[in-house]
Scaffold this motif. Structure first.
Motif, PDB file in Angstrom:
ATOM      1  N   THR A  47      -4.761 -10.862 -12.561  1.00  0.00           N
ATOM      2  CA  THR A  47      -5.387 -10.800 -11.165  1.00  0.00           C
ATOM      3  C   THR A  47      -4.994  -9.852 -11.067  1.00  0.00           C
ATOM      4  O   THR A  47      -3.403  -9.041 -10.766  1.00  0.00           O
ATOM      5  N   ASN A  48      -6.293  -9.111 -10.733  1.00  0.00           N
ATOM      6  CA  ASN A  48      -5.513  -7.263 -10.195  1.00  0.00           C
ATOM      7  C   ASN A  48      -4.558  -6.462 -11.204  1.00  0.00           C
ATOM      8  O   ASN A  48      -4.273  -5.664 -11.090  1.00  0.00           O
ATOM      9  N   GLN A  96      -4.877  -3.453 -10.730  1.00  0.00           N
ATOM     10  CA  GLN A  96      -4.547  -2.818  -9.149  1.00  0.00           C
ATOM     11  C   GLN A  96      -2.906  -2.257  -9.378  1.00  0.00           C
ATOM     12  O   GLN A  96      -2.761  -1.612  -8.827  1.00  0.00           O
ATOM     13  N   PRO A 122      -9.353  -2.010  -1.203  1.00  0.00           N
ATOM     14  CA  PRO A 122     -10.031  -3.409  -1.935  1.00  0.00           C
ATOM     15  C   PRO A 122     -11.223  -3.076  -2.503  1.00  0.00           C
ATOM     16  O   PRO A 122     -11.770  -1.905  -2.288  1.00  0.00           O
ATOM     17  N   GLN A 182      -3.829   2.567  -8.018  1.00  0.00           N
ATOM     18  CA  GLN A 182      -4.406   2.088  -6.895  1.00  0.00           C
ATOM     19  C   GLN A 182      -4.777   3.021  -6.188  1.00  0.00           C
ATOM     20  O   GLN A 182      -4.379   4.483  -6.223  1.00  0.00           O
ATOM     21  N   LYS A 225     -12.884  -4.465  -6.285  1.00  0.00           N
ATOM     22  CA  LYS A 225     -13.516  -4.165  -8.420  1.00  0.00           C
ATOM     23  C   LYS A 225     -13.149  -3.198  -9.446  1.00  0.00           C
ATOM     24  O   LYS A 225     -13.084  -2.210  -9.025  1.00  0.00           O
TER      25      LYS A 225
END
Length: 139
Positions: A55-56, A59, A81, A63, A83
């Motif tokens: 997940t992420n 990111q 935040p 960022q 997607k």
């Protein structure tokens, strides 16, 4: 005599070392300034990261932050935040809240391949565990 020849050959070999150029990362706002498109990443690496089920995962590499009024506080901003999606040969960031047209943002691109050798720590006065990054500003 032999030592001086060895030193000269060693200096030539070290001086001829090829320097790898980092990828030229380009960012642009697309879809009526609603999404951020990040291009210039290696396609094969991008596809490999996209297959990762962590997940992420994007990111951790790319960022997005809001630029504070006091730019010395950039390191303390919360991550924007949203997607991440891979489309063609680019990564598209879709924020949860739309970008404000009067707000400045920046993208922090971590370069995990840099600063990993002992010589990088000495040359750049870098501390172990601190990764190099590049900030790209956009509005």
């Amino acid at each position: 005599m032999k030592k001086s020849i060895f030193i000269i050959i060693l200096l030539i070999a070290v001086g001829c070392k090829r320097k790898d150029t980092p990828p030229a990362i380009q960012i642009s706002l697309v879809d009526s300034n609603k999404h951020l498109k990040v291009s210039g990443l290696d396609y094969a690496i991008m596809q490999d990261i996209n297959r990762d089920t962590t997940t992420n995962v994007w990111q951790n590499l790319i960022q997005i932050y809001r630029m504070p009024a006091d730019t010395d506080m950039k390191d303390f901003q919360p991550i924007q935040p949203g997607k991440y999606a891979v489309k063609d040969s680019a990564v598209v960031f879709i924020p949860d809240t739309p970008f404000n047209p009067h707000q400045t943002y920046f993208m922090r691109y971590y370069q995990y391949d840099k600063g990993s050798t002992a010589w990088d720590y000495i040359k750049n006065h870098q501390k172990p565990g601190k990764k190099q990054y590049q900030d790209l500003i956009f509005k």
